[in-house]
Design an enzyme around this catalytic site. Structure first.
Site, mmCIF file in Angstrom:
data_model
loop_
_atom_site.group_PDB
_atom_site.id
_atom_site.type_symbol
_atom_site.label_atom_id
_atom_site.label_comp_id
_atom_site.label_asym_id
_atom_site.label_seq_id
_atom_site.Cartn_x
_atom_site.Cartn_y
_atom_site.Cartn_z
ATOM 1 N N SER A 74 0.503 -1.143 0.025
ATOM 2 C CA SER A 74 -0.181 0.368 -0.460
ATOM 3 C C SER A 74 1.034 1.289 -0.452
ATOM 4 C CB SER A 74 -1.229 -0.082 0.689
ATOM 5 O OG SER A 74 -2.272 -1.065 0.770
ATOM 6 N N LYS A 77 -0.127 3.921 -2.747
ATOM 7 C CA LYS A 77 -0.897 4.931 -2.271
ATOM 8 C C LYS A 77 -0.646 5.995 -2.422
ATOM 9 C CE LYS A 77 -4.005 1.348 -0.822
ATOM 10 N NZ LYS A 77 -4.618 0.379 0.512
ATOM 11 N N SER A 135 -5.232 3.385 5.423
ATOM 12 C CA SER A 135 -5.239 2.250 3.679
ATOM 13 C C SER A 135 -6.250 1.831 2.665
ATOM 14 C CB SER A 135 -4.202 1.617 4.177
ATOM 15 O OG SER A 135 -3.080 1.289 3.212
ATOM 16 N N LYS A 252 3.498 6.853 4.762
ATOM 17 C CA LYS A 252 2.749 5.774 4.611
ATOM 18 C C LYS A 252 3.570 4.147 4.375
ATOM 19 C CE LYS A 252 -0.705 4.219 3.012
ATOM 20 N NZ LYS A 252 -0.521 2.882 3.514
#
Length: 303
Positions: A74, A77, A135, A252
């Site tokens: 993720s 993202k 997320s 992140k």
């Protein structure tokens, strides 16, 4: 006798001077050799890949297989958000109606989600928080569907992913490719610690992005089908460094069977920002420990 005493005294004085000079030499030598003793030790991390740099200058601070391509989970993202925020005339208050396809997608992939409700109207700003904090792959799908171009959902998503790859190319990243909007790839979604760090550094130039990724918790109020207001359950940021490492400002997390445990991180201390990435660590605690080691090391090198 007096002469003998003088001789003894003079001998003692010469010895004392010699000791003093010798001690002084030792002190001086110690002062000269103190710097190497204070040298910063390069850390050992569990993650298979790692990279850290001075965010202001782009100067490399640490590398470990920094240019080896790996699945990114993720952390993908970050680019999803960057592409959205780069849209011309972006309206963060634009409302997006949540489609059943978004919900079906996260269920079928057992993916992380923001638990968006089908039929609710959610602003782009809220979707970005839902994308980056919990997320949410449902939020990622909604953004890709909204900001891709095409007459069908599949076409719009494909176009959005093309924008992600175009953005990577514009940053001169040669070891990055996206085939998904959220990191649930189809065999060709990869990047490197160095490239991901550069993507994050670019994204952090946007004030909205910076605000989102340093937020620990966010509660969205959406509009239901009937026009009433729904208060969503709070979204909690998956980045544990925000609570455990002083100065953390983002960015992140990521994980997956192929990706392992990943973390793109950034922290500011004494007006200096260290930003970096660890890929393919073995657990959430270990990816955070790896990141802290690289941050400590980076700040020590920057002085």
């Amino acid at each position: 006798m007096i002469t003998g005493i003088k001789g003894i005294r003079s001998t003692r004085i010469r010895r004392a001077v010699a000791v003093a000079v010798s001690s002084g030499a030792l002190v001086a030598t110690g002062a000269l050799t103190a710097a190497p003793a204070q040298a910063v030790t390069t850390p050992s991390i569990i993650a298979k890949g790692g990279f850290a740099m001075n965010n202001a200058s782009g100067t490399t601070l640490y590398t470990k297989a920094a240019d080896t391509r790996r699945s990114t989970g993720s952390t993908t993202k970050i680019m999803t958000a960057e592409v959205v925020l780069a849209q011309s005339n972006l309206n963060l208050d634009k409302k997006v109606t949540i489609q059943k396809a978004y919900s079906d997608y996260v269920v079928s992939h057992n993916a992380s989600q923001a638990h968006l409700i089908v039929g609710d109207q959610v602003t782009v700003r809220q979707l970005l928080y839902g994308l980056m904090l919990p997320s949410g792959c449902d939020a990622a799908y909604a953004l890709a569907d909204t900001y891709g171009t095409g007459t069908t959902r599949a076409a719009r998503v494909s176009n959005f992913i093309s924008k992600m790859n175009a953005a990577a190319k514009s940053l001169n990243l040669t070891n990055t490719h996206f085939d998904s909007f959220d990191g649930i790839g189809n065999g060709s979604n990869y990047s490197t610690p160095r490239d991901l760090t550069k993507i994050a550094s670019s994204a952090m130039k946007n004030s909205m992005f910076r605000t989102i990724v340093k937020t620990k918790s966010y509660t969205a109020k959406t509009i239901t089908k009937t026009g009433s207001t729904r208060t969503m359950a709070p979204w909690t940021n998956t980045n544990g460094l925000l609570s455990s490492y002083s100065g953390t400002i983002g960015v992140k997390t990521g994980s997956g069977p192929e990706a392992g445990y990943c973390l793109v991180f950034a922290a500011t201390r004494n007006n200096k920002t260290v930003i970096g990435t660890v890929l393919a660590s073995t657990s959430i605690p270990n990816r955070e420990s790896d990141a802290k080691k690289l941050l400590d090391y980076g700040f020590a090198k920057l002085g």
